[in-house]
Design a protein around this motif. Sequence first.
Motif, mmCIF file in Angstrom:
data_model
loop_
_atom_site.group_PDB
_atom_site.id
_atom_site.type_symbol
_atom_site.label_atom_id
_atom_site.label_comp_id
_atom_site.label_asym_id
_atom_site.label_seq_id
_atom_site.Cartn_x
_atom_site.Cartn_y
_atom_site.Cartn_z
ATOM 1 N N GLY A 67 8.123 -50.113 7.681
ATOM 2 C CA GLY A 67 7.361 -49.642 8.834
ATOM 3 C C GLY A 67 6.993 -50.703 9.844
ATOM 4 O O GLY A 67 6.176 -50.451 10.737
ATOM 5 N N VAL A 68 7.607 -51.883 9.743
ATOM 6 C CA VAL A 68 7.264 -53.001 10.628
ATOM 7 C C VAL A 68 8.218 -53.040 11.819
ATOM 8 O O VAL A 68 9.426 -52.844 11.671
ATOM 9 N N ASP A 69 7.684 -53.326 13.008
ATOM 10 C CA ASP A 69 8.505 -53.416 14.214
ATOM 11 C C ASP A 69 8.830 -54.852 14.605
ATOM 12 O O ASP A 69 9.945 -55.149 15.028
ATOM 13 N N ARG A 70 7.851 -55.737 14.485
ATOM 14 C CA ARG A 70 8.040 -57.126 14.893
ATOM 15 C C ARG A 70 7.503 -58.054 13.808
ATOM 16 O O ARG A 70 6.517 -57.728 13.145
ATOM 17 N N VAL A 71 8.141 -59.224 13.702
ATOM 18 C CA VAL A 71 7.808 -60.138 12.608
ATOM 19 C C VAL A 71 7.658 -61.557 13.141
ATOM 20 O O VAL A 71 8.471 -62.016 13.953
ATOM 21 N N VAL A 98 14.366 -54.753 12.516
ATOM 22 C CA VAL A 98 13.176 -54.996 13.323
ATOM 23 C C VAL A 98 13.547 -55.223 14.791
ATOM 24 O O VAL A 98 14.662 -55.629 15.115
ATOM 25 N N ASP A 99 12.582 -54.978 15.663
ATOM 26 C CA ASP A 99 12.795 -55.118 17.100
ATOM 27 C C ASP A 99 12.688 -56.568 17.575
ATOM 28 O O ASP A 99 13.165 -56.903 18.673
ATOM 29 N N GLN A 100 12.038 -57.415 16.780
ATOM 30 C CA GLN A 100 11.885 -58.820 17.148
ATOM 31 C C GLN A 100 11.577 -59.646 15.899
ATOM 32 O O GLN A 100 10.763 -59.255 15.064
ATOM 33 N N LEU A 101 12.230 -60.802 15.808
ATOM 34 C CA LEU A 101 11.908 -61.787 14.787
ATOM 35 C C LEU A 101 11.564 -63.084 15.508
ATOM 36 O O LEU A 101 12.411 -63.672 16.187
ATOM 37 N N ALA A 102 10.310 -63.498 15.402
ATOM 38 C CA ALA A 102 9.881 -64.776 15.980
ATOM 39 C C ALA A 102 9.792 -65.790 14.856
ATOM 40 O O ALA A 102 9.427 -65.454 13.723
ATOM 41 N N TYR A 103 10.117 -67.039 15.169
ATOM 42 C CA TYR A 103 10.162 -68.079 14.140
ATOM 43 C C TYR A 103 9.534 -69.371 14.638
ATOM 44 O O TYR A 103 9.805 -69.810 15.754
ATOM 45 N N THR A 104 8.706 -69.990 13.811
ATOM 46 C CA THR A 104 8.077 -71.264 14.167
ATOM 47 C C THR A 104 8.985 -72.409 13.729
ATOM 48 O O THR A 104 9.034 -72.792 12.567
ATOM 49 N N SER A 105 9.698 -72.977 14.692
ATOM 50 C CA SER A 105 10.662 -74.034 14.434
ATOM 51 C C SER A 105 10.058 -75.392 14.782
ATOM 52 O O SER A 105 8.837 -75.581 14.731
ATOM 53 N N LEU A 106 10.910 -76.335 15.152
ATOM 54 C CA LEU A 106 10.492 -77.715 15.416
ATOM 55 C C LEU A 106 11.076 -78.190 16.737
ATOM 56 O O LEU A 106 12.168 -77.769 17.134
ATOM 57 N N ALA A 107 10.375 -79.104 17.379
ATOM 58 C CA ALA A 107 10.771 -79.599 18.698
ATOM 59 C C ALA A 107 12.167 -80.217 18.707
ATOM 60 O O ALA A 107 12.586 -80.855 17.745
ATOM 61 N N ALA A 180 2.201 -67.933 19.731
ATOM 62 C CA ALA A 180 2.928 -67.003 18.864
ATOM 63 C C ALA A 180 2.443 -65.578 19.086
ATOM 64 O O ALA A 180 3.249 -64.631 19.129
ATOM 65 N N ALA A 181 1.136 -65.407 19.226
ATOM 66 C CA ALA A 181 0.595 -64.066 19.479
ATOM 67 C C ALA A 181 1.118 -63.513 20.799
ATOM 68 O O ALA A 181 1.529 -62.345 20.885
ATOM 69 N N VAL A 182 1.121 -64.352 21.821
ATOM 70 C CA VAL A 182 1.632 -63.927 23.128
ATOM 71 C C VAL A 182 3.094 -63.502 23.013
ATOM 72 O O VAL A 182 3.517 -62.480 23.569
ATOM 73 N N ALA A 183 3.886 -64.286 22.290
ATOM 74 C CA ALA A 183 5.316 -64.004 22.155
ATOM 75 C C ALA A 183 5.566 -62.686 21.433
ATOM 76 O O ALA A 183 6.571 -62.004 21.699
ATOM 77 N N LEU A 184 4.668 -62.317 20.527
ATOM 78 C CA LEU A 184 4.862 -61.092 19.746
ATOM 79 C C LEU A 184 4.509 -59.824 20.510
ATOM 80 O O LEU A 184 5.020 -58.752 20.196
ATOM 81 N N ILE A 185 3.651 -59.933 21.506
ATOM 82 C CA ILE A 185 3.173 -58.699 22.155
ATOM 83 C C ILE A 185 3.767 -58.495 23.544
ATOM 84 O O ILE A 185 3.373 -57.568 24.248
#
Length: 286
Positions: A67-71, A98-107, A180-185
């Motif tokens: 039931g998840v749309d974005r991660v 899912v409609d979006q997968l966001a990931y915390t990577s490295l510079a 990250a919150a901004v990117a998800l919404i």
Amino acid sequence: MTLLITAANGALGRLVIDSLLARGVAPSEIVAGARTPARAADLAERGITVVPLDYDAPETVDAAFAGVDRVLLISGSEVGKREAQHRTVVEAAKRAGVDQLAYTSLAKIEGSSLPLAAEHLATERAIAESGLPATILRNDWYAENYAANLAQADATGVLLSATHGGRVSAAARADYAEAAAVALIGDSHIGKTYELAGTPVTYDEIAAALGEVLGREVVHQDVSAEELQAALTGAGLDAGTIGFLVALDAGIAAGDLDVEDPTLSELIGRDTTPLVEALRAAHAAA
């Protein structure tokens, strides 16, 4: 829209959830994935759904995606295991569609010599190969990492490094969490790769910030890699940690964390947190 935050019980995950709530996301639209859900009982009390999610247990990952749309995939902390762990999440996200997968990577990941880089790069490639709509958040260094130097700096008045004038574009963990919150919404962030960074500082400036927090003079002493290794050995650190720290300083000296990019400030709509302020808050919370 339902948002899943992995590693939600960690320092970054909790701040992401705080930022989502502050931006008007309802608690009922947030799913907090935690290896040990009992430790996230306070999140459940706020109306957030808490589910088991262990990167090493694929069945929990698949179940968490229901039931998840974005991660938001927050990178794991077990260096050496993260490529496989992250791939488990990417594959589950693909199965769930899912409609979006966001990931915390490295510079600056493509050319980075940092010891953390290889697993992040492998994860970015796995996400690209999956074909999922994605947002890559290339976080520079956390300012709070330097809180670990406060006790030593207070005792000796010295910050030791082999960074040779290299700069670090550190920002507060809360800054990255808000991004990250901004990117998800927002739909406009899908398909984007962001280099996220604070104001670049040298280790001379980091030493001065430590001193300001401690209320005493702290100076930066730049040494060779061999001298740094000897000092860390004398301090009783294990060989793996010593190797990591020496390689980290070499990467900083090479410019791997030196990023001049306003994207983080633009995403969060304010200046990034000054280093002194982030260190003072971390010191007070310790």
